[in-house]
Design an enzyme around this catalytic site. Structure first.
Site, PDB file in Angstrom:
ATOM      1  N   CYS A   1      45.235  70.963 -35.317  1.00 35.45           N
ATOM      2  CA  CYS A   1      46.277  70.139 -36.185  1.00 35.45           C
ATOM      3  C   CYS A   1      47.782  70.510 -35.636  1.00 35.45           C
ATOM      4  CB  CYS A   1      46.173  71.122 -37.951  1.00 35.45           C
ATOM      5  SG  CYS A   1      47.225  70.669 -38.739  1.00 35.45           S
TER       6      CYS A   1
ATOM      7  N   CYS B   1      50.547  70.989 -37.652  1.00 31.83           N
ATOM      8  CA  CYS B   1      50.618  72.490 -38.711  1.00 31.83           C
ATOM      9  C   CYS B   1      50.713  73.313 -37.285  1.00 31.83           C
ATOM     10  CB  CYS B   1      49.170  72.988 -39.031  1.00 31.83           C
ATOM     11  SG  CYS B   1      48.130  72.006 -39.681  1.00 31.83           S
ATOM     12  N   ASP B   2      50.683  73.775 -36.764  1.00 27.08           N
ATOM     13  CA  ASP B   2      50.909  74.522 -35.233  1.00 27.08           C
ATOM     14  C   ASP B   2      51.498  73.846 -34.527  1.00 27.08           C
ATOM     15  OD1 ASP B   2      48.944  75.637 -36.555  1.00 27.08           O
ATOM     16  OD2 ASP B   2      47.383  75.506 -35.683  1.00 27.08           O
TER      17      ASP B   2
END
Length: 424
Positions: free
Chosen positions: A232, A235-236
């Protein structure tokens, strides 16, 4: 034994221990491990989280020792006990108002809302369902910086531990077992926990089983997962370890092009690894990736191994798929690698027996649950609701999953009220 506020919960220890390589002491039956994990959830007294390797080893030893002692204590029985559900035997025939299957943000939000509505929800959070610990995809991430209310971020596991505690506080009974199959042909609906001979019954069902990112499970991947490898970018990607570093994205569709473009905000350079000689992405997304000055597309290429310094990812070994150079390998120095090759919705429990690829509720071609009515989380089967990533292939974020869990709970509550009014 005294625990400080920073001590991990027993449930978190048990879940973490289950993801570590088993020791010889831990070679006991899965049902006994499930029993221990379920028991550990009842002793939660803290919501803090620790990720140190020492804690993981202690947790693994604690789980293994307790399981072995349990096994040794019962080995004197004349016959092995039959598999049972986490519910008491007489509860197997009880018709519950609502059962929630799942353990991520969508499931826990649905649990909080249905619990506050006095629906006495039962949650089956799963036991390593889909190979992931209870808590869902967030348990595989490190820092979560885009969930409201945590200005300095929070680890994925701690966030899910806190959600779990809130669900229990609101009256949810959580069972650490996996629902293996269901029968939605008539109400009450029937659900079979793994290994159970008798089903549990419910008037309504909320499906929040999520979707699992597709991965290649390359050599070195387990070592560097969350240490340079992710599924992701949104997300990261903003994490400090990726800032001003060369990164790579695997995939050739819209998601891959979108994530590669997104990562250019943080990376010094982004490599888009494509196994063919063209992109599957839409013309707009493909053009955006191909013309971006920070993106370099590596055609006819596949990753075959992840390498690093033992702590963080440092390079990927690539192999050519081009007919003229097939099999040739080279090293690509990158500090981050992101999968963007799709997700697999977790809908196996909804399968029609003996009919591969068919499900008891309507899904799209990729297996995602569909909502026939716009603005509703109701599925094609009245009384069955779906929320979170199992029904969302567009956003796939913790906050959107939580929002859809709220919607599913409200839809479920109103549906139960309407059914009760009709019956009276």
């Amino acid at each position: 034994m005294y625990r400080t506020a920073a001590a991990p919960t027993m449930h978190a220890l048990a879940r973490r221990a289950l993801t570590t390589p088993p020791s010889p002491l831990a070679s006991v039956s899965a049902s006994r491990l499930r029993h221990f994990a379920s028991w550990s959830s009842s002793s939660r007294a803290s919501t803090a989280h620790s990720t140190s390797s020492t804690t993981r080893r202690i947790a693994a030893r604690t789980l293994a020792t307790s399981a072995v002692l349990s096994f040794a204590h019962s080995s004197t029985d004349s016959a092995p006990a039959a598999p049972t559900s986490g519910l008491p035997k007489d509860s197997m025939t009880k018709i519950n108002k609502v059962i929630i299957v799942g353990s991520g943000p969508a499931a826990h939000t649905a649990a909080i809302y249905t619990g506050r509505a006095n629906l006495e929800p039962i949650m089956y959070e799963g036991f390593m369902a889909g190979g992931i610990a209870a808590g869902g995809q967030l348990t595989t991430t490190t820092e979560v910086e885009n969930f409201p209310g945590w200005p300095t971020g929070i680890t994925g596991s701690e966030l899910m531990d806190r959600m779990r505690s809130q669900s229990e506080h609101c009256g949810t009974k959580i069972i650490t077992e996996t629902i293996e199959r269901v029968d939605l042909s008539s109400r009450p609906f029937k659900l079979w926990p793994e290994g159970a001979s008798e089903p549990v019954l419910t008037e309504s069902l909320i499906i929040a089983t999520g979707a699992t990112a597709r991965r290649l499970h390359l050599p070195g991947e387990d070592k560097f997962w969350n240490a340079g490898m992710s599924a992701c970018a949104v997300c990261d990607g903003p994490a400090p370890i990726f800032r001003n570093k060369p990164l790579a994205v695997l995939g050739g569709g819209d998601s891959a092009c979108e994530e590669a473009t997104y990562l250019t905000k943080y990376a010094s350079k982004v490599y888009l690894i494509v196994r063919r000689d063209k992109l599957r992405a839409s013309k707009v997304m493909a053009h955006r990736a191909m013309t971006h000055p920070k993106i370099e597309i590596l055609w006819n290429t596949l990753p075959v191994e992840a390498k690093g310094d033992g702590r963080l990812l440092e390079s990927m070994t690539l192999e050519s798929t081009h007919p003229d150079t097939k099999g040739e390998r080279r090293e690509l120095a990158v500090n981050g690698f992101f999968y963007a090759i799709g997700h697999q919705p977790n809908v196996s429990l909804l399968a029609v027996p003996d009919h591969e690829g068919k499900f008891q509720i309507a899904t799209d071609a990729e297996g995602y649950v569909v909502h026939p009515e716009a603005g509703s989380t109701m599925t094609s089967v009245p009384g069955v609701f779906a929320c979170g990533d199992v029904a969302d292939k567009k956003y796939r974020q913790a906050i959107t999953a939580a929002g859809s869990g709220c919607a599913a709970a409200l839809d479920c509550e109103r549906w139960l009220e309407a059914i009760e009014a009709e019956e009276h």
